[in-house]
Design an enzyme around this catalytic site. Structure first.
Site, PDB file in Angstrom:
ATOM      1  N   HIS A  66     -31.199 -22.581  19.458  1.00 12.81           N
ATOM      2  CA  HIS A  66     -32.015 -23.728  20.356  1.00 12.81           C
ATOM      3  C   HIS A  66     -32.637 -23.181  21.478  1.00 12.81           C
ATOM      4  O   HIS A  66     -31.635 -22.719  22.422  1.00 12.81           O
ATOM      5  CB  HIS A  66     -31.438 -25.016  20.097  1.00 12.81           C
ATOM      6  CG  HIS A  66     -30.637 -24.939  18.103  1.00 12.81           C
ATOM      7  ND1 HIS A  66     -31.183 -25.787  18.262  1.00 12.81           N
ATOM      8  CD2 HIS A  66     -29.772 -25.116  17.635  1.00 12.81           C
ATOM      9  CE1 HIS A  66     -31.402 -25.845  17.026  1.00 12.81           C
ATOM     10  NE2 HIS A  66     -30.056 -25.855  16.164  1.00 12.81           N
ATOM     11  N   ARG A 113     -36.998 -19.242  13.369  1.00 11.00           N
ATOM     12  CA  ARG A 113     -37.544 -20.220  13.704  1.00 11.00           C
ATOM     13  C   ARG A 113     -39.027 -20.089  13.581  1.00 11.00           C
ATOM     14  O   ARG A 113     -40.194 -21.520  13.869  1.00 11.00           O
ATOM     15  CB  ARG A 113     -37.446 -20.859  14.951  1.00 11.00           C
ATOM     16  CG  ARG A 113     -36.191 -20.590  15.699  1.00 11.00           C
ATOM     17  CD  ARG A 113     -35.317 -21.582  14.626  1.00 11.00           C
ATOM     18  NE  ARG A 113     -33.925 -22.557  15.036  1.00 11.00           N
ATOM     19  CZ  ARG A 113     -33.282 -24.007  14.734  1.00 11.00           C
ATOM     20  NH1 ARG A 113     -33.609 -23.558  13.222  1.00 11.00           N
ATOM     21  NH2 ARG A 113     -31.742 -23.948  15.166  1.00 11.00           N
ATOM     22  N   ASP A 153     -25.776 -17.839   9.319  1.00 14.65           N
ATOM     23  CA  ASP A 153     -26.065 -19.113   9.773  1.00 14.65           C
ATOM     24  C   ASP A 153     -26.738 -19.085  10.709  1.00 14.65           C
ATOM     25  O   ASP A 153     -26.292 -19.580  12.302  1.00 14.65           O
ATOM     26  CB  ASP A 153     -25.690 -20.176   9.676  1.00 14.65           C
ATOM     27  CG  ASP A 153     -26.240 -21.311   9.337  1.00 14.65           C
ATOM     28  OD1 ASP A 153     -27.323 -20.894   8.895  1.00 14.65           O
ATOM     29  OD2 ASP A 153     -25.095 -22.503   9.121  1.00 14.65           O
ATOM     30  N   ASN A 168     -22.321 -27.085  11.703  1.00 14.94           N
ATOM     31  CA  ASN A 168     -23.419 -27.972  10.012  1.00 14.94           C
ATOM     32  C   ASN A 168     -24.088 -27.337   9.008  1.00 14.94           C
ATOM     33  O   ASN A 168     -24.709 -26.301   8.950  1.00 14.94           O
ATOM     34  CB  ASN A 168     -25.041 -28.568  10.453  1.00 14.94           C
ATOM     35  CG  ASN A 168     -24.649 -29.946   8.855  1.00 14.94           C
ATOM     36  OD1 ASN A 168     -24.103 -30.371   9.021  1.00 14.94           O
ATOM     37  ND2 ASN A 168     -26.284 -30.346   8.872  1.00 14.94           N
TER      38      ASN A 168
END
Length: 436
Positions: free
Chosen positions: A309, A64, A305, A278
């Site tokens: 968040h 991030r 992956d 996703n």
């Protein structure tokens, strides 16, 4: 400084080693691997009953930085990596701003060295702003040290742009990691399209969207005689396409995540956004196909992956919550529990998918326990039973579909450059738990 990791079982898939042995480390470098090393002048680290493997490598994470530090940053992400047994991770460029130039690559490399907990490799964006319209500064980023290129999170709609990228990157021996989903078929979709989505009344993302995209990129790679790597593959038909491509000599490789090996869309409920990812969780036939593809070599590597968040983002209705969840701290335990302990793969074969295979694919000087190599070591307790508890995570993401799951097998020590950075689940750096 000399250390002897004594009494463990050493598994080094690259060198076909699986035996009881000690490892001598001198000044961060492996200097000997053999039985009963004389440790009279070295620090003895007792790993009796444990498994010693090359430091685990994760080539698909989202740390991030820059611009999304509320979700994760290099400090919290590298601590999560160390806690999960990973010594090298690669971070994706879909940040704010997008990592699409050499200056940002250099800045992030400096930041990674300042953190110094695990090795952090930087993946550059394939196109400017990840808009899929114009190639980014691929040459400059390659020479600066970008390990690969990807517009992950976005499908490159233009076949011409993708082909140009393949042609250009051949000169730099770099791989494109492609997020394969035909956009026109998945817009507004929030889960796999099928029986479960119909029963829940939620818009679906069909497997054919992935299949079409994978087929296109395999054909482009074949035409360009250039490598392409399929990110987070999840569809049974996509696995067939990759298998067929490999059989024709196409330079196509693929990865899979633990959740696409273990979970199905039956897990999805409208009230728990932790399962929103996703590509989405697929049907049982796709999960079975991913496992078979992993076993027969169609799938080359395993990745987490890792996509944390912020709490307030994920704690929303399913259709509005972002896709992704943290994975660095659960990946190894899930794979040992569901793949190794259930007899689907041997331990050496499984470890290879997270060590020598990604190292070879992405040209990393890692992934083995050879004499003369940097002492990146993961120590595993195969029998350790534990329960996934997000309150104990080092990552800033807490919404995981695996919370509460009982697992068997865990990394109990992580060694980076000869320095112990995690011991018994606690991140230890410079002698203080959980601090840098």
């Amino acid at each position: 400084m000399k250390q002897v990791f004594k009494g463990g079982r050493v598994i080094d898939p690259k060198n076909n080693r699986d035996e009881q042995a000690d490892i001598l480390v001198e000044n961060g470098i492996i200097s000997e691997v053999s039985e009963d090393i004389d440790a009279s002048d070295a620090e003895i680290i007792d790993v009796t009953g444990k498994i010693l493997v090359p430091g685990l490598i994760d080539m698909h994470t989202h740390l991030r930085e820059p611009g999304q530090e509320a979700k994760e940053d290099f400090q919290s992400g590298s601590m999560a990596a160390a806690a999960g047994g990973f010594t090298t991770v690669a971070t994706m460029p879909n940040t704010s701003p997008v990592v699409d130039n050499a200056a940002l690559i250099r800045s992030l490399q400096t930041r990674a060295k300042e953190i110094g907990l695990v090795h952090i490799e930087i993946i550059g964006a394939l196109t400017k702003g990840q808009r899929g319209e114009e190639l980014a500064e691929l040459g400059d980023m390659s020479e600066t040290g970008a390990v690969a290129f990807s517009d992950d999170g976005h499908y490159v709609r233009s076949a011409k742009v993708m082909l140009n990228g393949m042609d250009y990157l051949k000169n730099f021996n770099k791989i494109i990691i492609d997020h394969d989903e035909e956009i026109s078929l998945v817009e507004e979709g929030v889960m796999n399209e099928g029986h479960c989505s119909a029963m829940l009344g939620m818009k679906g993302r069909p497997t054919v969207a992935e299949d079409i995209a994978v087929a296109r990129d395999i054909l482009l790679a074949e035409y360009a005689d250039s490598p392409v790597h399929v990110a987070h593959m999840s569809s049974a038909r996509s696995a067939e396409l990759v298998r067929e491509g490999k059989g024709r000599g196409v330079k196509v490789t693929a990865e899979v995540t633990p959740h696409h090996l273990i979970l199905t869309d039956d897990c999805v409920t409208p009230f728990d956004s932790s399962t929103k990812v996703n590509p989405p969780l697929r049907e049982s036939k796709d999960v079975a196909a991913m496992l078979e593809a992993l076993k027969d070599g169609t799938i080359d590597i395993i990745v987490s992956d890792h996509s944390p968040h912020a709490e307030e983002e994920k704690d929303r209705e399913y259709m509005y919550a972002p896709s992704g969840f943290p994975g660095l701290e659960t990946t190894l335990g899930l794979l040992l529990t569901e793949i190794y302990h259930k007899g689907h793969m041997g331990l050496s074969e499984l470890i290879a998918k997270m060590t020598c295979a990604p190292a070879e694919l992405f040209h990393l000087d890692a992934g083995s326990l050879e004499v003369g190599k940097t002492a990146d070591i993961t120590v595993i307790d195969l029998e350790k039973e534990w329960v996934v508890d997000s309150s104990q995570f080092y990552t800033r993401g807490t919404h995981s579909p695996f919370v509460g799951r009982h697992l068997k097998g865990k990394a109990v020590m992580t060694v980076v450059d000869g320095r112990i950075v995690m011991r018994d689940g606690k991140v230890v750096a410079f002698g203080e738990e959980g601090t840098l």
